[in-house]
Motif scaffolding. Structure first.
Motif, PDB file in Angstrom:
ATOM      1  N   MET A 257     -83.311 149.500  25.953  1.00 12.85           N
ATOM      2  CA  MET A 257     -82.442 150.591  25.512  1.00 12.85           C
ATOM      3  C   MET A 257     -83.208 151.652  24.706  1.00 12.85           C
ATOM      4  O   MET A 257     -82.612 152.592  24.194  1.00 12.85           O
ATOM      5  N   LYS A 258     -84.519 151.490  24.601  1.00 13.95           N
ATOM      6  CA  LYS A 258     -85.331 152.444  23.852  1.00 13.95           C
ATOM      7  C   LYS A 258     -85.708 153.636  24.732  1.00 13.95           C
ATOM      8  O   LYS A 258     -85.528 153.630  25.947  1.00 13.95           O
ATOM      9  N   SER A 259     -86.328 154.662  24.107  1.00 10.36           N
ATOM     10  CA  SER A 259     -86.653 155.907  24.801  1.00 10.36           C
ATOM     11  C   SER A 259     -87.948 155.783  25.597  1.00 10.36           C
ATOM     12  O   SER A 259     -88.760 154.883  25.361  1.00 10.36           O
ATOM     13  N   PRO A 260     -88.177 156.720  26.543  1.00 15.18           N
ATOM     14  CA  PRO A 260     -89.473 156.745  27.240  1.00 15.18           C
ATOM     15  C   PRO A 260     -90.641 156.899  26.271  1.00 15.18           C
ATOM     16  O   PRO A 260     -91.717 156.343  26.496  1.00 15.18           O
ATOM     17  N   PHE A 261     -90.450 157.661  25.200  1.00 13.88           N
ATOM     18  CA  PHE A 261     -91.487 157.829  24.176  1.00 13.88           C
ATOM     19  C   PHE A 261     -91.839 156.489  23.543  1.00 13.88           C
ATOM     20  O   PHE A 261     -93.015 156.151  23.356  1.00 13.88           O
ATOM     21  N   TYR A 262     -90.821 155.692  23.227  1.00 15.47           N
ATOM     22  CA  TYR A 262     -91.048 154.358  22.669  1.00 15.47           C
ATOM     23  C   TYR A 262     -91.837 153.507  23.653  1.00 15.47           C
ATOM     24  O   TYR A 262     -92.834 152.866  23.297  1.00 15.47           O
ATOM     25  N   VAL A 263     -91.404 153.501  24.903  1.00 17.82           N
ATOM     26  CA  VAL A 263     -92.062 152.686  25.916  1.00 17.82           C
ATOM     27  C   VAL A 263     -93.528 153.092  26.055  1.00 17.82           C
ATOM     28  O   VAL A 263     -94.441 152.252  26.056  1.00 17.82           O
ATOM     29  N   SER A 328     -91.171 162.817  16.227  1.00 18.11           N
ATOM     30  CA  SER A 328     -90.168 163.215  17.217  1.00 18.11           C
ATOM     31  C   SER A 328     -90.822 163.337  18.587  1.00 18.11           C
ATOM     32  O   SER A 328     -91.953 163.853  18.714  1.00 18.11           O
ATOM     33  N   PHE A 329     -90.127 162.877  19.587  1.00 21.17           N
ATOM     34  CA  PHE A 329     -90.523 163.011  20.992  1.00 21.17           C
ATOM     35  C   PHE A 329     -90.050 164.390  21.436  1.00 21.17           C
ATOM     36  O   PHE A 329     -88.851 164.637  21.551  1.00 21.17           O
ATOM     37  N   ARG A 348     -87.676 167.693  25.115  1.00 19.10           N
ATOM     38  CA  ARG A 348     -86.792 166.587  24.750  1.00 19.10           C
ATOM     39  C   ARG A 348     -86.178 166.764  23.366  1.00 19.10           C
ATOM     40  O   ARG A 348     -85.075 166.300  23.113  1.00 19.10           O
ATOM     41  N   ASN A 349     -86.896 167.369  22.440  1.00 19.86           N
ATOM     42  CA  ASN A 349     -86.352 167.726  21.132  1.00 19.86           C
ATOM     43  C   ASN A 349     -86.946 169.068  20.718  1.00 19.86           C
ATOM     44  O   ASN A 349     -88.027 169.455  21.184  1.00 19.86           O
ATOM     45  N   LYS A 350     -86.254 169.754  19.845  1.00 20.47           N
ATOM     46  CA  LYS A 350     -86.638 171.122  19.498  1.00 20.47           C
ATOM     47  C   LYS A 350     -88.029 171.189  18.866  1.00 20.47           C
ATOM     48  O   LYS A 350     -88.383 170.379  18.026  1.00 20.47           O
ATOM     49  N   PHE A 351     -88.787 172.188  19.298  1.00 15.99           N
ATOM     50  CA  PHE A 351     -90.034 172.541  18.616  1.00 15.99           C
ATOM     51  C   PHE A 351     -90.258 174.040  18.765  1.00 15.99           C
ATOM     52  O   PHE A 351     -89.609 174.695  19.577  1.00 15.99           O
ATOM     53  N   CYS A 352     -91.189 174.576  17.965  1.00 17.32           N
ATOM     54  CA  CYS A 352     -91.314 176.031  17.840  1.00 17.32           C
ATOM     55  C   CYS A 352     -92.764 176.484  17.942  1.00 17.32           C
ATOM     56  O   CYS A 352     -93.699 175.698  17.729  1.00 17.32           O
ATOM     57  N   VAL A 353     -92.927 177.744  18.222  1.00 19.40           N
ATOM     58  CA  VAL A 353     -94.244 178.364  18.213  1.00 19.40           C
ATOM     59  C   VAL A 353     -94.843 178.226  16.813  1.00 19.40           C
ATOM     60  O   VAL A 353     -94.163 178.414  15.809  1.00 19.40           O
ATOM     61  N   GLY A 354     -96.125 177.898  16.768  1.00 17.15           N
ATOM     62  CA  GLY A 354     -96.816 177.764  15.493  1.00 17.15           C
ATOM     63  C   GLY A 354     -96.837 176.362  14.928  1.00 17.15           C
ATOM     64  O   GLY A 354     -97.563 176.092  13.956  1.00 17.15           O
ATOM     65  N   GLU A 355     -96.075 175.437  15.523  1.00 17.59           N
ATOM     66  CA  GLU A 355     -96.028 174.080  14.974  1.00 17.59           C
ATOM     67  C   GLU A 355     -97.242 173.257  15.409  1.00 17.59           C
ATOM     68  O   GLU A 355     -97.767 173.420  16.511  1.00 17.59           O
ATOM     69  N   ASP A 356     -97.643 172.363  14.516  1.00 21.76           N
ATOM     70  CA  ASP A 356     -98.674 171.386  14.834  1.00 21.76           C
ATOM     71  C   ASP A 356     -98.036 170.235  15.608  1.00 21.76           C
ATOM     72  O   ASP A 356     -97.015 169.684  15.170  1.00 21.76           O
ATOM     73  N   PHE A 404     -98.202 163.333  30.467  1.00 27.09           N
ATOM     74  CA  PHE A 404     -98.626 163.271  29.072  1.00 27.09           C
ATOM     75  C   PHE A 404     -97.440 163.655  28.184  1.00 27.09           C
ATOM     76  O   PHE A 404     -96.541 164.396  28.607  1.00 27.09           O
ATOM     77  N   ILE A 405     -97.436 163.151  26.971  1.00 26.90           N
ATOM     78  CA  ILE A 405     -96.279 163.296  26.084  1.00 26.90           C
ATOM     79  C   ILE A 405     -96.632 164.136  24.861  1.00 26.90           C
ATOM     80  O   ILE A 405     -97.730 164.001  24.296  1.00 26.90           O
ATOM     81  N   LEU A 406     -95.699 164.997  24.482  1.00 32.20           N
ATOM     82  CA  LEU A 406     -95.830 165.817  23.278  1.00 32.20           C
ATOM     83  C   LEU A 406     -94.964 165.209  22.169  1.00 32.20           C
ATOM     84  O   LEU A 406     -93.804 164.833  22.410  1.00 32.20           O
ATOM     85  N   ARG A 407     -95.516 165.129  20.974  1.00 30.22           N
ATOM     86  CA  ARG A 407     -94.764 164.615  19.821  1.00 30.22           C
ATOM     87  C   ARG A 407     -95.153 165.434  18.591  1.00 30.22           C
ATOM     88  O   ARG A 407     -96.203 166.083  18.565  1.00 30.22           O
ATOM     89  N   LYS A 408     -94.287 165.398  17.578  1.00 31.97           N
ATOM     90  CA  LYS A 408     -94.638 166.059  16.316  1.00 31.97           C
ATOM     91  C   LYS A 408     -94.185 165.199  15.155  1.00 31.97           C
ATOM     92  O   LYS A 408     -93.192 164.469  15.248  1.00 31.97           O
ATOM     93  N   LYS A 409     -94.945 165.272  14.077  1.00 29.86           N
ATOM     94  CA  LYS A 409     -94.627 164.522  12.875  1.00 29.86           C
ATOM     95  C   LYS A 409     -93.465 165.202  12.159  1.00 29.86           C
ATOM     96  O   LYS A 409     -93.458 166.427  12.008  1.00 29.86           O
ATOM     97  N   LYS A 410     -92.491 164.406  11.774  1.00 29.68           N
ATOM     98  CA  LYS A 410     -91.335 164.957  11.070  1.00 29.68           C
ATOM     99  C   LYS A 410     -91.732 165.376   9.663  1.00 29.68           C
ATOM    100  O   LYS A 410     -92.601 164.776   9.041  1.00 29.68           O
TER     101      LYS A 410
END
Length: 412
Positions: A257-263, A328-329, A348-356, A404-410
């Motif tokens: 029941m977990k996300s593709p990011f978790y897997v 965040s995935f 999959r979740n919001k992200f913005c220009v300029g973010e690491d 390939f997967i994109l993620r960002k630190k909360k």
């Protein structure tokens, strides 16, 4: 290099998670159909998706195991037989069952089916394992989570040499023996043993005195309350040699029941550790970076379960049932435009220009990136990607393959 074949087995709650698990290094996956699986809340696979899944799995030299591990009631039997008739010609590598009647039905309709005994059967001793193998013809035993390494080692010694033992290495633990719990059925009418557990063991409880209805006395260790049945998550990433030495041939990750990011994250960490061990067991050294990567997926606090001793209070989290979610995935790479130099991403979740952000893929370390530019599908510049599964184009410093997967630190 060792010649011993050790299988890394991953959860597949739906077709996307199944493909992600295989791409990120799983040797095999286990999945449920739309019926008769103990994860009714997972996406599960339609019959057409099972056909697609098995083609994909076998194209990647992997295996696919189907869970039919409910404890059926009388009225479940006719539809189970009808369902098996519909899927009997799909080349599924094995079926996980927990009930002798289900096993009999499967073997009657699919005579050459390979049978794995589900953890739901809570096999906790070698006599029960021998019954399943020697009298019922099972190929593999999925050990109960409550077994120690020493018990597993003893079980392996007394079973026929070609018997496989599968054991959980990662994921949620249950406060009942191998998931045989009646709480969910009693409290909300959803039967855990038929795939509909609502996890009431994770809820927060208070005490009520019989003659003072409505007066709640908190059951608490401190001012946050107490989650008296809330087990920590299992993690054996740092102990794989011990499991292999005990005779385990399949290392199982929980989490349909977990996300593709978790897997992807969990499979990647275990793949790296397992490959390193199999390459040179005598000189194997656990690397902390694998654990740090693992922790980027959502998780509760970890412990080693029952493998070394029966858990005491340190195996419980009395303060909260919340997950730790530090990352965040945010997206999956779906392609690349050579002319524009833009990476095509499914958001999959919001992200913005300029973010690491970080980008990672199968069998690779992650790369730090900055979102330099962002465009919509029509090449209009945008500052953020707010819509789920929106297709966008992103300017990054490197070219990344699909999946390939994109993620960002909360932000803390």
């Amino acid at each position: 290099m060792t010649n011993k074949k050790i299988e890394l087995l991953a959860p597949a709650g739906d077709i996307e998670k199944l493909k992600t698990a295989i791409i990120y290094g799983a040797d095999a996956v286990y999945f449920g159909g739309e019926l008769f699986s103990l994860r009714a809340g997972a996406g599960n696979l339609s019959i057409d998706e099972i056909k697609e899944a098995m083609e994909f799995i076998h194209e990647h030299d992997a295996k696919g195991y189907m869970t039919i591990n409910i404890y059926p009631h009388n009225d479940d039997i006719p539809p189970l037989k009808a369902y098996l008739e519909k899927i009997k010609d799909i080349p599924i590598d094995a079926f996980l069952v927990s009930d002798p009647g289900v096993m009999t039905i499967v073997k009657g309709i699919i005579p050459d089916a390979e049978i794995h005994i589900s953890t739901q059967a809570n096999t906790t001793n070698y006599m029960t394992a021998a019954f399943w193998v020697e009298q019922m013809g099972a190929k593999r035993i999925v050990a109960a989570r409550e077994m120690s390494l020493e018990e597993l080692r003893e079980m392996k010694k007394v079973l026929p040499p070609d018997t496989e033992i599968e054991a959980f290495v990662h994921g949620a633990m249950c406060m009942s023996y191998s998931g045989r719990c009646l709480l969910s059925n009693f409290m909300v009418g959803r039967d855990a043993n038929r795939g509909s557990c609502t996890h009431p063991c994770r809820w927060k409880y208070s005490l009520v005195e019989e003659k003072r209805p409505g007066e709640y006395y908190p059951v608490e260790e401190d001012n946050r309350g107490s989650y008296i049945m809330n087990s920590r998550d299992l993690c054996m990433l740092d102990k794989l040699p011990d499991l292999i030495d005990a005779g385990i041939s399949s290392l199982k990750i929980e989490g349909r029941m977990k996300s593709p990011f978790y897997v992807a994250t969990v499979v990647s960490a275990y793949r790296a550790a397992l490959d390193e061990y199999l390459e040179d067991p005598d000189n194997y050294t656990f690397q902390e970076k694998w654990y740090k990567e693992l922790c980027k997926a959502s998780h509760r606090e970890f412990y080693h379960g029952f493998y070394y001793s029966k858990p005491d209070s340190s195996g419980q989290n009395y303060s909260s049932s919340d997950y730790t979610r530090e990352y965040s995935f945010i997206g999956v790479v779906r392609g690349y435009e050579p002319d524009s130099g833009l990476t095509i991403v499914e958001q999959r979740n919001k992200f913005c220009v300029g973010e690491d952000i970080e980008v990672f893929g199968p069998s690779t370390d992650y790369t730090d990136e900055i979102v330099r530019e962002m465009y919509d599908e029509n090449n209009n510049p945008i500052e953020s990607a707010p819509h789920p599964q929106q297709i966008i184009k992103v300017k990054l410093s490197k070219t990344y393959p699909s999946d390939f997967i994109l993620r960002k630190k909360k932000e803390s």
